[in-house]
Scaffold this active site. Structure first.
Site, short mmCIF file in Angstrom:
data_model
loop_
_atom_site.label_atom_id
_atom_site.label_comp_id
_atom_site.label_asym_id
_atom_site.label_seq_id
_atom_site.Cartn_x
_atom_site.Cartn_y
_atom_site.Cartn_z
N GLN A 140 0.86 -1.18 0.00
CA GLN A 140 0.00 0.00 0.00
C GLN A 140 0.90 1.22 0.00
O GLN A 140 1.75 1.38 0.86
CB GLN A 140 -0.92 0.02 1.23
CG GLN A 140 -1.88 1.18 1.23
CD GLN A 140 -2.82 1.20 2.44
OE1 GLN A 140 -2.64 0.46 3.39
NE2 GLN A 140 -3.80 2.08 2.38
N HIS B 27 -8.09 1.89 -1.16
CA HIS B 27 -8.42 1.91 -2.58
C HIS B 27 -8.37 0.49 -3.14
O HIS B 27 -7.62 -0.35 -2.65
CB HIS B 27 -7.49 2.83 -3.38
CG HIS B 27 -6.04 2.58 -3.22
ND1 HIS B 27 -5.34 2.89 -2.08
CD2 HIS B 27 -5.13 2.03 -4.06
CE1 HIS B 27 -4.06 2.56 -2.23
NE2 HIS B 27 -3.92 2.02 -3.43
N HIS C 12 -7.93 -1.65 -6.64
CA HIS C 12 -7.51 -1.64 -8.04
C HIS C 12 -8.33 -2.66 -8.80
O HIS C 12 -8.49 -3.80 -8.35
CB HIS C 12 -6.04 -2.08 -8.17
CG HIS C 12 -5.05 -1.15 -7.62
ND1 HIS C 12 -4.37 -0.25 -8.42
CD2 HIS C 12 -4.57 -0.97 -6.36
CE1 HIS C 12 -3.52 0.43 -7.67
NE2 HIS C 12 -3.63 0.01 -6.41
#
Length: 148
Positions: A99, A105, A107
């Site tokens: 990270q 987040h 992907h």
């Protein structure tokens, strides 16, 4: 879902606020979907919660549901727009897990035969039955005790 929490030093919070540039492809009241600065392939997108959530352990269930729905919608759009042969959905929490931006987040990376993405799993799996039995026991205990 609280969406007002923001970290002024976080680039993804800046993208959510509109003060940092991004190629936004979708937004909801709780999420934003955009292209990363260095995508693997066309179609590679990130889904982030609008509120600052550092990692998976900082994520509440309502925000998780919003992120999950946005990931599913992005996966279908990616398939329609780019026709990949496969798809990796990757969420890394912690520096040791690679990270690099400490705002949760996800992907979505389209995959193609012979592409430049590395193989993601080690060739040999853990096989020690004592370790696996202990892991299963510890996880069951943590889940039933509500420590999640």
């Amino acid at each position: 879902m609280r969406v007002d929490h923001r970290d002024d030093d976080c680039v993804f919070c800046g993208i959510v606020a509109g003060t940092e540039p991004a190629r936004v492809v979708a937004e909801t009241t709780g999420t934003l979907t955009f292209l990363p600065v260095r995508p693997v392939h066309p179609g590679h997108v990130l889904v982030v919660p609008r509120r600052h959530v550092a990692d998976i352990w900082d994520l509440d269930e309502e925000t998780a549901a919003a992120v999950g729905t946005a990931v599913l919608r992005a996966a279908h759009a990616l398939r329609t727009a780019h026709r990949p042969e496969g798809l990796n959905i990757i969420q890394s929490s912690g520096a040791v897990a690679t990270q690099s931006v400490f705002h949760l987040h996800v992907h979505l990376v389209p995959r193609y035969e012979g592409d430049r993405m590395p193989y993601l799993w080690p060739p040999k799996a853990e096989e020690d039955p004592r370790l696996l039995d202990d892991s299963a026991r510890r996880l069951r205990l943590a889940l039933t005790a509500g420590r999640h």
